[in-house]
Design a protein around this motif. Structure first.
Motif, PDB file in Angstrom:
ATOM      1  N   PRO A  93     -39.688  82.367  59.863  1.00 13.59           N
ATOM      2  CA  PRO A  93     -39.266  83.154  58.703  1.00 13.59           C
ATOM      3  C   PRO A  93     -37.756  83.067  58.535  1.00 13.59           C
ATOM      4  O   PRO A  93     -37.071  82.474  59.386  1.00 13.59           O
ATOM      5  N   LEU A 110     -31.567  82.775  60.387  1.00 12.72           N
ATOM      6  CA  LEU A 110     -30.335  83.560  60.570  1.00 12.72           C
ATOM      7  C   LEU A 110     -29.947  83.616  62.046  1.00 12.72           C
ATOM      8  O   LEU A 110     -28.793  83.433  62.409  1.00 12.72           O
ATOM      9  N   VAL A 138     -24.760  88.668  53.407  1.00 13.57           N
ATOM     10  CA  VAL A 138     -26.003  88.510  52.645  1.00 13.57           C
ATOM     11  C   VAL A 138     -25.632  88.216  51.200  1.00 13.57           C
ATOM     12  O   VAL A 138     -24.810  88.939  50.619  1.00 13.57           O
ATOM     13  N   HIS A 161     -27.882  87.923  48.341  1.00 12.38           N
ATOM     14  CA  HIS A 161     -28.606  88.926  47.560  1.00 12.38           C
ATOM     15  C   HIS A 161     -29.146  89.976  48.520  1.00 12.38           C
ATOM     16  O   HIS A 161     -30.080  89.708  49.279  1.00 12.38           O
ATOM     17  N   THR A 175     -31.358  92.502  49.229  1.00 13.88           N
ATOM     18  CA  THR A 175     -32.631  92.806  48.582  1.00 13.88           C
ATOM     19  C   THR A 175     -32.961  94.298  48.586  1.00 13.88           C
ATOM     20  O   THR A 175     -33.728  94.765  47.748  1.00 13.88           O
ATOM     21  N   ASP A 201     -26.659  84.583  54.400  1.00 14.79           N
ATOM     22  CA  ASP A 201     -28.082  84.909  54.279  1.00 14.79           C
ATOM     23  C   ASP A 201     -28.443  84.767  52.807  1.00 14.79           C
ATOM     24  O   ASP A 201     -28.205  85.670  52.000  1.00 14.79           O
ATOM     25  N   VAL A 238     -31.554  84.146  51.945  1.00  9.71           N
ATOM     26  CA  VAL A 238     -33.014  84.206  52.040  1.00  9.71           C
ATOM     27  C   VAL A 238     -33.618  84.649  50.703  1.00  9.71           C
ATOM     28  O   VAL A 238     -34.607  84.084  50.241  1.00  9.71           O
ATOM     29  N   ALA A 239     -33.003  85.645  50.079  1.00  7.67           N
ATOM     30  CA  ALA A 239     -33.575  86.185  48.839  1.00  7.67           C
ATOM     31  C   ALA A 239     -32.870  85.662  47.596  1.00  7.67           C
ATOM     32  O   ALA A 239     -33.103  86.163  46.501  1.00  7.67           O
ATOM     33  N   LYS A 276     -39.669  83.110  48.695  1.00  5.39           N
ATOM     34  CA  LYS A 276     -39.082  84.069  47.752  1.00  5.39           C
ATOM     35  C   LYS A 276     -38.797  83.327  46.446  1.00  5.39           C
ATOM     36  O   LYS A 276     -39.745  82.945  45.764  1.00  5.39           O
TER      37      LYS A 276
END
Ligand SMILES: *Cc1c(COP(=O)(O)O)cnc(C)c1O
Length: 377
Positions: free
Chosen positions: A60, A65, A134, A136, A138, A163, A165-166, A189
């Motif tokens: 994931p 990260l 980060v 975005h 979230t 990050d 990720v989103a 995502k």
């Protein structure tokens, strides 16, 4: 009826992506595996906007990260971390667990971090080696100005860990132009694929940090040096250190081919249009948005509940009556905020129509009073 996921990941994917996922089990190595590795690498570099290396880590986003921080930094290293939400706090927690010393950047809360915050944190901690932020956030649907922060980080000689990720695929992000050293994304995502791999871009400066000879926090698996070694030494038949989710990777490749066909800007504009519409029409129903438009994410909207509104009831009603799964508020916002994701099928105009119509019905059926709430803006 299967539900449509209107949450900030995982997302409901297109039928062609689902079909690619559902095919016979594929091997991750041999001619087919190597061909998949090469194609997927190219597609990911395109969406990350980099000509540098992209490691396709099986795991994931969090695995990516942890691998990024642990591969480039040694226990005891100081790292500046932007902590303005759940995932910023999570970054700090990962860094701490790796034995790094964390210093916060900015005032926290729901404010984006500013270049001046980073300069101040750097001045207070001249020994820091890296910035982690980060893109975005979230939990609040907030976007941090990664481009500005990375510019300062570069001037200050800080390695940057982002990050994304989103945000990867959903919000403009330029790994090479913004000089992001380690950028971590995820398949499930904004790219509109099932959980598969966490792509990690690695710049030349990041490889230099990884190779600087100091014993790093990383073990063997979540170590970018391990993944590079297998790609180099076994690249012509088995370019990974472990067994990979080749079917899910094929689905990711299909999703990325679709983005390439439609154009990345067009893919992003589609999500942003859904967000803008949801913000506008929910405001017309009396809702307030958690984050002002200037910092708001175009792929997830955090909305303040109306006074007296039972958020858990609303979320359940949406799921049971309309087959739409929304996100709740995280942490202390549990009772007073809900989140609408605009990724994947949630961005389809028909889904947005249905969502907005249902919410208007809910507000009138349950006669939720319209007034100001304490969190809103
Ligand atoms: C979802 C998310 C994560 C965690 O991703 P996993 O794939 O669940 O590990 C990390 N950061 C942000 C900003 C996220 O939205």
């Amino acid at each position: 009826m299967s539900e449509v996921l209107c949450i900030p990941g995982p997302v409901t994917v297109d039928a062609d992506v689902e079909r690619a996922f559902a095919g016979p089990i594929r091997p991750h190595y041999g001619d087919a595996g190597v061909a998949q590795h090469r194609e997927l690498g190219g597609l990911l570099r395109a969406v990350m906007r980099t000509e540098g290396d992209v490691v396709m880590l099986f795991g994931p986003g969090t695995a990516g990260l942890e691998a990024a921080l642990a591969s480039a930094l040694a226990p005891g290293d100081e790292v500046l971390v932007v902590r303005n939400g759940f995932f910023g706090d999570r970054l700090a927690e990962i860094a701490t667990a790796l034995g790094l010393r964390v210093h916060p950047v900015g005032a926290g809360g729901r404010q984006p971090a500013r270049a001046a915050d980073l300069r101040a944190a750097r001045a207070a901690h001249p020994g820091a080696r890296a910035l982690a932020v980060v893109h975005h956030e979230t939990s609040y649907g907030l976007v941090n100005p990664v481009r500005d922060l990375c510019e300062v980080a570069r001037e200050e000689g800080l390695l940057t860990v982002v990050d994304a990720v989103a945000s990867l695929g959903g919000i403009p992000l330029e790994v090479d132009r913004w000089s992001v050293d380690l950028c971590v994304g995820v398949a499930n995502k904004c790219l509109g694929a099932p959980v598969a791999v966490a792509p990690v871009s690695v710049s030349r400066r990041a490889w230099a940090a990884i190779d600087d000879g100091r014993p790093k926090a990383a073990g063997w698996y979540l170590n970018l040096a391990t993944w590079r070694r297998y790609e180099r030494d076994w690249g012509d038949w088995h370019p990974y250190p472990v067994t990979m989710p080749a079917n899910a990777m094929e689905a990711l490749a299909e999703a990325l081919r679709g983005i390439q066909r439609r154009g990345l800007a067009c893919h992003q504009a589609r999500l942003a249009a859904a967000a803008a519409r949801v913000r506008r029409e929910l405001r017309a129903l009396g809702f307030q948005m958690l984050v002002p438009d200037e910092h708001a994410s175009p792929v997830t909207t955090a909305v303040c509940a109306l006074p007296g509104m039972d958020v858990a009831h609303y979320l359940r009603w949406m799921r049971v009556e309309h087959g739409l799964r929304l996100g709740g508020g995280l942490g202390e916002l549990h009772d007073c905020v809900f989140r609408v994701g605009h990724m994947g099928a949630a961005a389809r105009p028909g889904v947005v129509d249905e969502y907005l119509r249902a919410t208007a019905d809910y507000v009138s059926a349950f006669a939720v009073p319209r007034a100001l709430t304490k969190h809103g803006s």
